[in-house]
Write an enzyme that holds these catalytic residues in place. Structure first.
Site, PDB file in Angstrom:
ATOM      1  N   LEU A 187      24.268  -6.107 -17.856  1.00 18.76           N
ATOM      2  CA  LEU A 187      23.822  -6.650 -19.140  1.00 18.76           C
ATOM      3  C   LEU A 187      23.873  -5.630 -20.272  1.00 18.76           C
ATOM      4  O   LEU A 187      23.537  -5.951 -21.411  1.00 18.76           O
ATOM      5  CB  LEU A 187      22.395  -7.215 -19.020  1.00 18.76           C
ATOM      6  CG  LEU A 187      22.326  -8.690 -18.623  1.00 18.76           C
ATOM      7  CD1 LEU A 187      22.689  -8.907 -17.168  1.00 18.76           C
ATOM      8  CD2 LEU A 187      20.940  -9.268 -18.896  1.00 18.76           C
TER       9      LEU A 187
ATOM     10  N   GLU B 146       1.373  -2.244  -0.537  1.00 20.98           N
ATOM     11  CA  GLU B 146       1.571  -2.793   0.819  1.00 20.98           C
ATOM     12  C   GLU B 146       2.389  -1.843   1.683  1.00 20.98           C
ATOM     13  O   GLU B 146       3.203  -2.269   2.496  1.00 20.98           O
ATOM     14  CB  GLU B 146       2.270  -4.157   0.771  1.00 20.98           C
ATOM     15  CG  GLU B 146       1.645  -5.145  -0.176  1.00 20.98           C
ATOM     16  CD  GLU B 146       0.445  -5.847   0.416  1.00 20.98           C
ATOM     17  OE1 GLU B 146       0.230  -5.694   1.625  1.00 20.98           O
ATOM     18  OE2 GLU B 146      -0.263  -6.512  -0.335  1.00 20.98           O
TER      19      GLU B 146
ATOM     20  N   THR C 199       4.171   2.190   1.120  1.00 21.27           N
ATOM     21  CA  THR C 199       5.324   2.715   0.375  1.00 21.27           C
ATOM     22  C   THR C 199       6.562   2.720   1.277  1.00 21.27           C
ATOM     23  O   THR C 199       6.466   2.568   2.502  1.00 21.27           O
ATOM     24  CB  THR C 199       5.050   4.160  -0.082  1.00 21.27           C
ATOM     25  OG1 THR C 199       4.908   4.973   1.089  1.00 21.27           O
ATOM     26  CG2 THR C 199       3.787   4.275  -0.923  1.00 21.27           C
TER      27      THR C 199
ATOM     28  N   GLY D 262      -4.783   6.464  -0.541  1.00 20.02           N
ATOM     29  CA  GLY D 262      -3.878   5.326  -0.676  1.00 20.02           C
ATOM     30  C   GLY D 262      -3.159   5.054   0.627  1.00 20.02           C
ATOM     31  O   GLY D 262      -3.567   4.211   1.425  1.00 20.02           O
TER      32      GLY D 262
ATOM     33  N   GLY E 222     -10.088  -4.983  -1.453  1.00 22.46           N
ATOM     34  CA  GLY E 222     -10.272  -3.592  -1.852  1.00 22.46           C
ATOM     35  C   GLY E 222     -10.140  -2.632  -0.685  1.00 22.46           C
ATOM     36  O   GLY E 222     -11.098  -2.453   0.079  1.00 22.46           O
ATOM     37  N   LEU E 223      -8.987  -2.012  -0.579  1.00 23.14           N
ATOM     38  CA  LEU E 223      -8.781  -1.000   0.459  1.00 23.14           C
ATOM     39  C   LEU E 223      -8.513   0.368  -0.188  1.00 23.14           C
ATOM     40  O   LEU E 223      -9.169   1.352   0.126  1.00 23.14           O
ATOM     41  CB  LEU E 223      -7.600  -1.411   1.362  1.00 23.14           C
ATOM     42  CG  LEU E 223      -7.262  -0.439   2.484  1.00 23.14           C
ATOM     43  CD1 LEU E 223      -8.410  -0.335   3.493  1.00 23.14           C
ATOM     44  CD2 LEU E 223      -5.981  -0.869   3.217  1.00 23.14           C
ATOM     45  N   THR E 224      -7.537   0.408  -1.114  1.00 20.57           N
ATOM     46  CA  THR E 224      -7.116   1.677  -1.724  1.00 20.57           C
ATOM     47  C   THR E 224      -8.249   2.304  -2.545  1.00 20.57           C
ATOM     48  O   THR E 224      -8.996   1.610  -3.219  1.00 20.57           O
ATOM     49  CB  THR E 224      -5.910   1.428  -2.652  1.00 20.57           C
ATOM     50  OG1 THR E 224      -4.888   0.778  -1.890  1.00 20.57           O
ATOM     51  CG2 THR E 224      -5.367   2.715  -3.241  1.00 20.57           C
ATOM     52  N   GLU E 225      -8.321   3.626  -2.481  1.00 21.52           N
ATOM     53  CA  GLU E 225      -9.300   4.371  -3.292  1.00 21.52           C
ATOM     54  C   GLU E 225      -8.557   5.391  -4.153  1.00 21.52           C
ATOM     55  O   GLU E 225      -7.387   5.693  -3.879  1.00 21.52           O
ATOM     56  CB  GLU E 225     -10.293   5.082  -2.360  1.00 21.52           C
ATOM     57  CG  GLU E 225     -11.036   4.097  -1.484  1.00 21.52           C
ATOM     58  CD  GLU E 225     -12.185   4.719  -0.715  1.00 21.52           C
ATOM     59  OE1 GLU E 225     -12.300   5.960  -0.697  1.00 21.52           O
ATOM     60  OE2 GLU E 225     -12.973   3.945  -0.144  1.00 21.52           O
TER      61      GLU E 225
ATOM     62  N   THR F 218      -5.610  -5.697  -7.117  1.00 20.50           N
ATOM     63  CA  THR F 218      -5.067  -6.909  -7.744  1.00 20.50           C
ATOM     64  C   THR F 218      -6.142  -7.994  -7.782  1.00 20.50           C
ATOM     65  O   THR F 218      -6.859  -8.195  -6.791  1.00 20.50           O
ATOM     66  CB  THR F 218      -3.841  -7.399  -6.949  1.00 20.50           C
ATOM     67  OG1 THR F 218      -2.891  -6.333  -6.899  1.00 20.50           O
ATOM     68  CG2 THR F 218      -3.206  -8.626  -7.590  1.00 20.50           C
TER      69      THR F 218
END
Ligand code: FAD
Length: 396
Positions: free
Chosen positions: A350, A375, A377, A149, A142-145, A176
């Site tokens: 496709l 990780e 941007t 970010g 847990g790093l991002t708040e 994650t």
């Protein structure tokens, strides 16, 4: 006999002959992971993706543990002690199945386990790492708040001393594995600077509600971490690091895996496009016979195999203890950006089928939108390289 008769045959799956760079052991690792994804992920991934879930994640984690894929390049404490190149090959195969599966492994090994392995006490390592390597305990990081970010230095989550204890308050976002984690590595501001804390699931005041309604990484658990007066004993802090250097060095390790992984998603899309171009007929011939389609395929192959070569080069540097964070930024910036282009081009080959979950290309392309952002941007890696090239800091 002419000199050319001795040349090995051209292999469309390995046009540059990069497999020559691999040892027998490297190939065995790759084959084992590919075999696992073929059996355990490929038959189900479209359904998991459509339903926005990763059912049986705990069972999958235990199987990945048996495979030696969790904390793969770490040594001791039940970890496989594989080389960086082998870890990279595993990431490539996992992400060829789905970025969500590779994310599960990256966060477990390169973020949560790596943080404990590198910055934890001997007791913390013994307590957590063997069970995490076996996949019995899932970890998150847990790093991002919500409001911090790209610039985690501004984080609000804080920890204060209360007698011998620590008390944590704050929110983390986009984490994650959060809701399924048995232990969360949480970075928080203290009066001495940013510190890492090991928060076991079930600690009063701690919860991890899942974030739903994602259109990317749908087969991956993403959560918020809520910390309301979470009381932890003194020994919950990672003793060996203070400051942003802690989380940033974990991120550098995880980004290295992404350099390889992104090429896995690209390979899957490329293979789909080649197969489709060979068999789909329009105007009386296979679309792969048109020059415009061949130009697309040739350009995709060039970027795909250049990317794998770059990943391999960085892997060798990591194994030699010579990989700099700027070089990891170089690899992440290039390979994720090129992978997403390959997937989008495959989508065009496709045609309408390109948007269907019957084929993997749209799933990979939408997954890579997250990989492009997490990780660090694209812009953050451009700024890292820009600073290294000019000596001028353009972050603020
Ligand atoms: C599916 C998913 C899983 C994730 N898993 C985790 C996890 O396990 N743990 C974790 O801690 N985080 C995780 N993240 C969070 C991720 O790391 C952040 O989303 C990322 O760091 C970007 O932060 P942000 O989303 O707040 O964007 P912001 O930082 O708000 O950036 C928004 C935009 O502004 C740009 N920008 C910002 N500053 C500058 C500048 N100085 N110059 C130019 N452009 C700038 C950015 O590049 C970006 O394009 C995950 C994210 C996703 C989507």
């Amino acid at each position: 006999m002419s000199a050319s008769a001795k040349l090995p045959a051209f292999d469309p799956a390995d046009p540059l002959g990069l497999d020559d760079l691999l040892s027998e052991e490297d190939r065995a690792v790759r084959a084992a992971v590919r075999d696992w994804t073929t059996r355990r992920v490929a038959p189900h991934i479209a359904e998991w993706y459509e339903n926005g879930e990763l059912p049986g994640i705990r069972e999958l984690a235990r199987e990945l543990g048996d495979l030696g894929a969790l904390g793969m390049s770490l040594t001791g404490y039940g970890c496989a002690g594989a080389s960086a190149v082998q870890y990279g090959l595993a990431c490539l195969e996992l992400e060829a199945a789905d970025s969500g599966i590779r994310s599960l492994v990256s966060v477990q090994g390169s973020l949560a386990m790596y943080a404990i392995h590198r910055f934890g006490s001997e007791e913390q390592k013994r307590h957590w790492l063997p069970r995490m390597a076996a996949g019995e305990v899932i970890g998150c990081f847990g790093l991002t708040e919500p409001d911090h970010g790209s610039d985690p230095a501004g984080m609000r989550t804080h920890a204060r001393r209360d007698g011998g204890d620590w008390v944590l308050d704050g929110r983390k976002m986009w984490i994650t594995n959060g809701s399924v984690a048995g232990v969360a590595v949480v970075w928080a501001r203290t009066e001495d600077g940013i510190r890492g804390f090991l928060v076991p699931a079930g600690t009063p005041g701690f919860s991890a509600p899942e974030i739903r309604h994602k259109w990317s990484l749908r087969a991956s658990v993403t959560s918020e971490l809520v910390l309301d007066d979470v009381r932890l004993p003194a020994e919950a802090v990672l003793p060996e690091v203070t400051g942003l250097r802690g989380p940033l060095s974990c991120l550098s390790h995880a980004r290295y895996g992404i350099v390889w992984g992104a090429m896995g998603a690209a390979r899957s899309c490329f293979e789909s496009a080649v197969e489709y171009a060979r068999t789909r007929e329009q105007f009386g011939r296979p679309i792969g016979g048109f020059q415009l389609t061949q130009a697309k395929l040739a350009d995709m192959a060039v970027e795909l195999h250049k990317g794998i070569l770059l990943a391999h080069h960085l892997g060798r540097r990591m194994d030699a203890g010579r990989l700099r964070p700027e070089q990891v930024s170089f690899g992440k910036l290039n390979n994720v950006r090129e992978a997403i282009e390959i997937c989008r081009t495959a989508r065009t080959i496709l045609g309408a089928n390109g948007i269907s979950l019957e084929y993997p290309v749209m799933r990979h392309a939408t997954n890579l939108e997250s990989v492009l952002t997490y990780e660090g941007t694209v812009e953050m890696h451009q700024l890292v390289l820009g600073k290294a090239l000019t000596g001028l800091d353009a972050f603020r």
